[in-house]
Design a protein around this motif. Sequence first.
Motif, PDB file in Angstrom:
ATOM      1  N   LEU A 124       1.896  11.340  -8.985  1.00  0.00           N
ATOM      2  CA  LEU A 124       1.238  11.670 -10.094  1.00  0.00           C
ATOM      3  C   LEU A 124       0.580  12.841  -9.910  1.00  0.00           C
ATOM      4  CD1 LEU A 124      -0.275   8.423 -10.876  1.00  0.00           C
ATOM      5  CD2 LEU A 124       1.251   9.802 -12.592  1.00  0.00           C
ATOM      6  N   PHE A 125       0.185  13.181  -8.407  1.00  0.00           N
ATOM      7  CA  PHE A 125      -0.268  14.510  -7.278  1.00  0.00           C
ATOM      8  C   PHE A 125       1.239  15.126  -7.728  1.00  0.00           C
ATOM      9  CE2 PHE A 125      -0.920  16.975  -5.107  1.00  0.00           C
ATOM     10  CZ  PHE A 125      -2.592  17.857  -4.583  1.00  0.00           C
ATOM     11  N   GLU A 126       2.169  14.760  -7.516  1.00  0.00           N
ATOM     12  CA  GLU A 126       2.198  16.427  -7.241  1.00  0.00           C
ATOM     13  C   GLU A 126       3.245  16.782  -9.438  1.00  0.00           C
ATOM     14  OE1 GLU A 126       5.864  19.061  -6.456  1.00  0.00           O
ATOM     15  OE2 GLU A 126       4.599  17.545  -4.781  1.00  0.00           O
ATOM     16  N   ALA A 127       3.310  15.578  -9.748  1.00  0.00           N
ATOM     17  CA  ALA A 127       3.221  16.081 -10.834  1.00  0.00           C
ATOM     18  C   ALA A 127       2.718  16.555 -12.168  1.00  0.00           C
ATOM     19  CB  ALA A 127       4.015  14.440 -11.986  1.00  0.00           C
ATOM     20  N   CYS A 172      -1.496  23.471  -8.712  1.00  0.00           N
ATOM     21  CA  CYS A 172      -2.363  24.326  -8.085  1.00  0.00           C
ATOM     22  C   CYS A 172      -2.934  24.067  -7.103  1.00  0.00           C
ATOM     23  CB  CYS A 172      -3.443  24.231  -9.271  1.00  0.00           C
ATOM     24  SG  CYS A 172      -3.224  25.158 -10.972  1.00  0.00           S
ATOM     25  N   HIS A 173      -2.959  22.905  -6.690  1.00  0.00           N
ATOM     26  CA  HIS A 173      -3.261  22.573  -4.947  1.00  0.00           C
ATOM     27  C   HIS A 173      -2.282  22.750  -4.271  1.00  0.00           C
ATOM     28  CE1 HIS A 173      -6.928  22.161  -6.688  1.00  0.00           C
ATOM     29  NE2 HIS A 173      -6.249  21.724  -8.283  1.00  0.00           N
ATOM     30  N   GLY A 174      -0.685  23.132  -4.143  1.00  0.00           N
ATOM     31  CA  GLY A 174       0.287  22.784  -3.702  1.00  0.00           C
ATOM     32  C   GLY A 174       0.255  21.194  -3.357  1.00  0.00           C
ATOM     33  N   ALA A 175       2.289  21.162  -2.780  1.00  0.00           N
ATOM     34  CA  ALA A 175       2.379  20.076  -2.490  1.00  0.00           C
ATOM     35  C   ALA A 175       1.679  19.524  -1.493  1.00  0.00           C
ATOM     36  CB  ALA A 175       3.949  20.413  -2.627  1.00  0.00           C
ATOM     37  N   ASP A 176       1.181  20.428  -0.509  1.00  0.00           N
ATOM     38  CA  ASP A 176       0.770  19.438   0.359  1.00  0.00           C
ATOM     39  C   ASP A 176      -0.728  19.585   0.293  1.00  0.00           C
ATOM     40  OD1 ASP A 176      -0.006  22.377   0.925  1.00  0.00           O
ATOM     41  OD2 ASP A 176       1.186  23.139   2.957  1.00  0.00           O
ATOM     42  N   LEU A 177      -1.074  20.070  -0.186  1.00  0.00           N
ATOM     43  CA  LEU A 177      -3.029  19.866  -0.420  1.00  0.00           C
ATOM     44  C   LEU A 177      -3.058  21.258  -0.159  1.00  0.00           C
ATOM     45  CD1 LEU A 177      -3.670  16.355   0.610  1.00  0.00           C
ATOM     46  CD2 LEU A 177      -2.890  17.388  -1.948  1.00  0.00           C
ATOM     47  N   SER A 178      -2.860  21.916   0.498  1.00  0.00           N
ATOM     48  CA  SER A 178      -3.495  23.379   0.559  1.00  0.00           C
ATOM     49  C   SER A 178      -3.447  24.296   0.245  1.00  0.00           C
ATOM     50  CB  SER A 178      -2.402  23.729   2.197  1.00  0.00           C
ATOM     51  OG  SER A 178      -1.375  24.791   1.119  1.00  0.00           O
ATOM     52  N   GLY A 179      -3.582  24.167  -1.097  1.00  0.00           N
ATOM     53  CA  GLY A 179      -4.453  25.356  -2.457  1.00  0.00           C
ATOM     54  C   GLY A 179      -2.834  26.027  -2.307  1.00  0.00           C
ATOM     55  N   ALA A 180      -2.996  26.446  -3.660  1.00  0.00           N
ATOM     56  CA  ALA A 180      -2.425  28.375  -4.639  1.00  0.00           C
ATOM     57  C   ALA A 180      -3.237  28.712  -5.225  1.00  0.00           C
ATOM     58  CB  ALA A 180      -1.239  27.452  -5.098  1.00  0.00           C
ATOM     59  N   ALA A 181      -2.642  28.215  -6.371  1.00  0.00           N
ATOM     60  CA  ALA A 181      -4.091  28.926  -7.462  1.00  0.00           C
ATOM     61  C   ALA A 181      -5.469  27.729  -7.664  1.00  0.00           C
ATOM     62  CB  ALA A 181      -3.546  29.080  -8.727  1.00  0.00           C
ATOM     63  N   GLY A 225       0.800  -1.373  -0.065  1.00  0.00           N
ATOM     64  CA  GLY A 225       0.487   0.090  -0.086  1.00  0.00           C
ATOM     65  C   GLY A 225       1.044   1.121   0.379  1.00  0.00           C
ATOM     66  N   GLY A 226       2.162   1.215   0.870  1.00  0.00           N
ATOM     67  CA  GLY A 226       3.098   2.214   0.438  1.00  0.00           C
ATOM     68  C   GLY A 226       3.582   2.899  -0.570  1.00  0.00           C
ATOM     69  N   GLU A 227       3.594   1.430  -1.556  1.00  0.00           N
ATOM     70  CA  GLU A 227       4.515   2.087  -3.305  1.00  0.00           C
ATOM     71  C   GLU A 227       2.839   2.579  -3.494  1.00  0.00           C
ATOM     72  OE1 GLU A 227       6.430  -1.000  -4.533  1.00  0.00           O
ATOM     73  OE2 GLU A 227       7.408  -1.660  -2.812  1.00  0.00           O
ATOM     74  N   THR A 228       1.990   2.054  -3.375  1.00  0.00           N
ATOM     75  CA  THR A 228       1.525   2.354  -4.129  1.00  0.00           C
ATOM     76  C   THR A 228       0.327   4.122  -3.633  1.00  0.00           C
ATOM     77  OG1 THR A 228      -1.058   0.490  -4.468  1.00  0.00           O
ATOM     78  CG2 THR A 228      -1.711   2.276  -4.796  1.00  0.00           C
ATOM     79  N   ALA A 229       1.009   4.746  -2.482  1.00  0.00           N
ATOM     80  CA  ALA A 229       0.546   5.181  -2.036  1.00  0.00           C
ATOM     81  C   ALA A 229       1.493   6.245  -2.529  1.00  0.00           C
ATOM     82  CB  ALA A 229       0.005   5.615  -0.593  1.00  0.00           C
ATOM     83  N   SER A 230       2.451   6.261  -2.372  1.00  0.00           N
ATOM     84  CA  SER A 230       4.211   6.885  -3.006  1.00  0.00           C
ATOM     85  C   SER A 230       3.655   7.820  -4.830  1.00  0.00           C
ATOM     86  CB  SER A 230       5.441   6.428  -2.708  1.00  0.00           C
ATOM     87  OG  SER A 230       5.508   6.447  -4.012  1.00  0.00           O
ATOM     88  N   ALA A 231       3.136   5.992  -5.273  1.00  0.00           N
ATOM     89  CA  ALA A 231       3.119   6.039  -7.426  1.00  0.00           C
ATOM     90  C   ALA A 231       1.725   7.404  -7.113  1.00  0.00           C
ATOM     91  CB  ALA A 231       2.625   5.409  -7.267  1.00  0.00           C
TER      92      ALA A 231
END
Length: 114
Positions: free
Chosen positions: A47-50, A55-64, A37-43
């Motif tokens: 994907l989210f980071e890339a 727009c949403h911030g690396a920490d999901l806190s939002g940006a644009a 499950g750790g590898e799945t979450a990491s993947a």
Amino acid sequence: MKKWLFAVLFGSVLVLGACGNDDNNDNGATNNTGDNGGETASAAEDLFEANCAACHGADLSGAAGPNLQKVGADHSADDIKNIILNGQGGMPAQGNRVSDDEAQQIADWLAAKK
């Protein structure tokens, strides 16, 4: 008001996702072996980071885009995947940037954020 906020949030996610650069994923494959499950979450995080973090911030806190830290409290993985692929509100469709499987990975990961 809640629907409007959601639409703005995911619209921003899609817009920022369009800004992402996925140079590390040349063939659309992910690091999801299904045995950890750790590898799945990491993947999914990769994907989210890339594709989304611009727009949403690396920490999901939002940006644009809107804050996604607790998006799973209001939306199912299927709802989130649909928004990623087809767009909603200010967020453009990302089906041309992420595959169906990648959108599902991101959606499952975000849906767990409650």
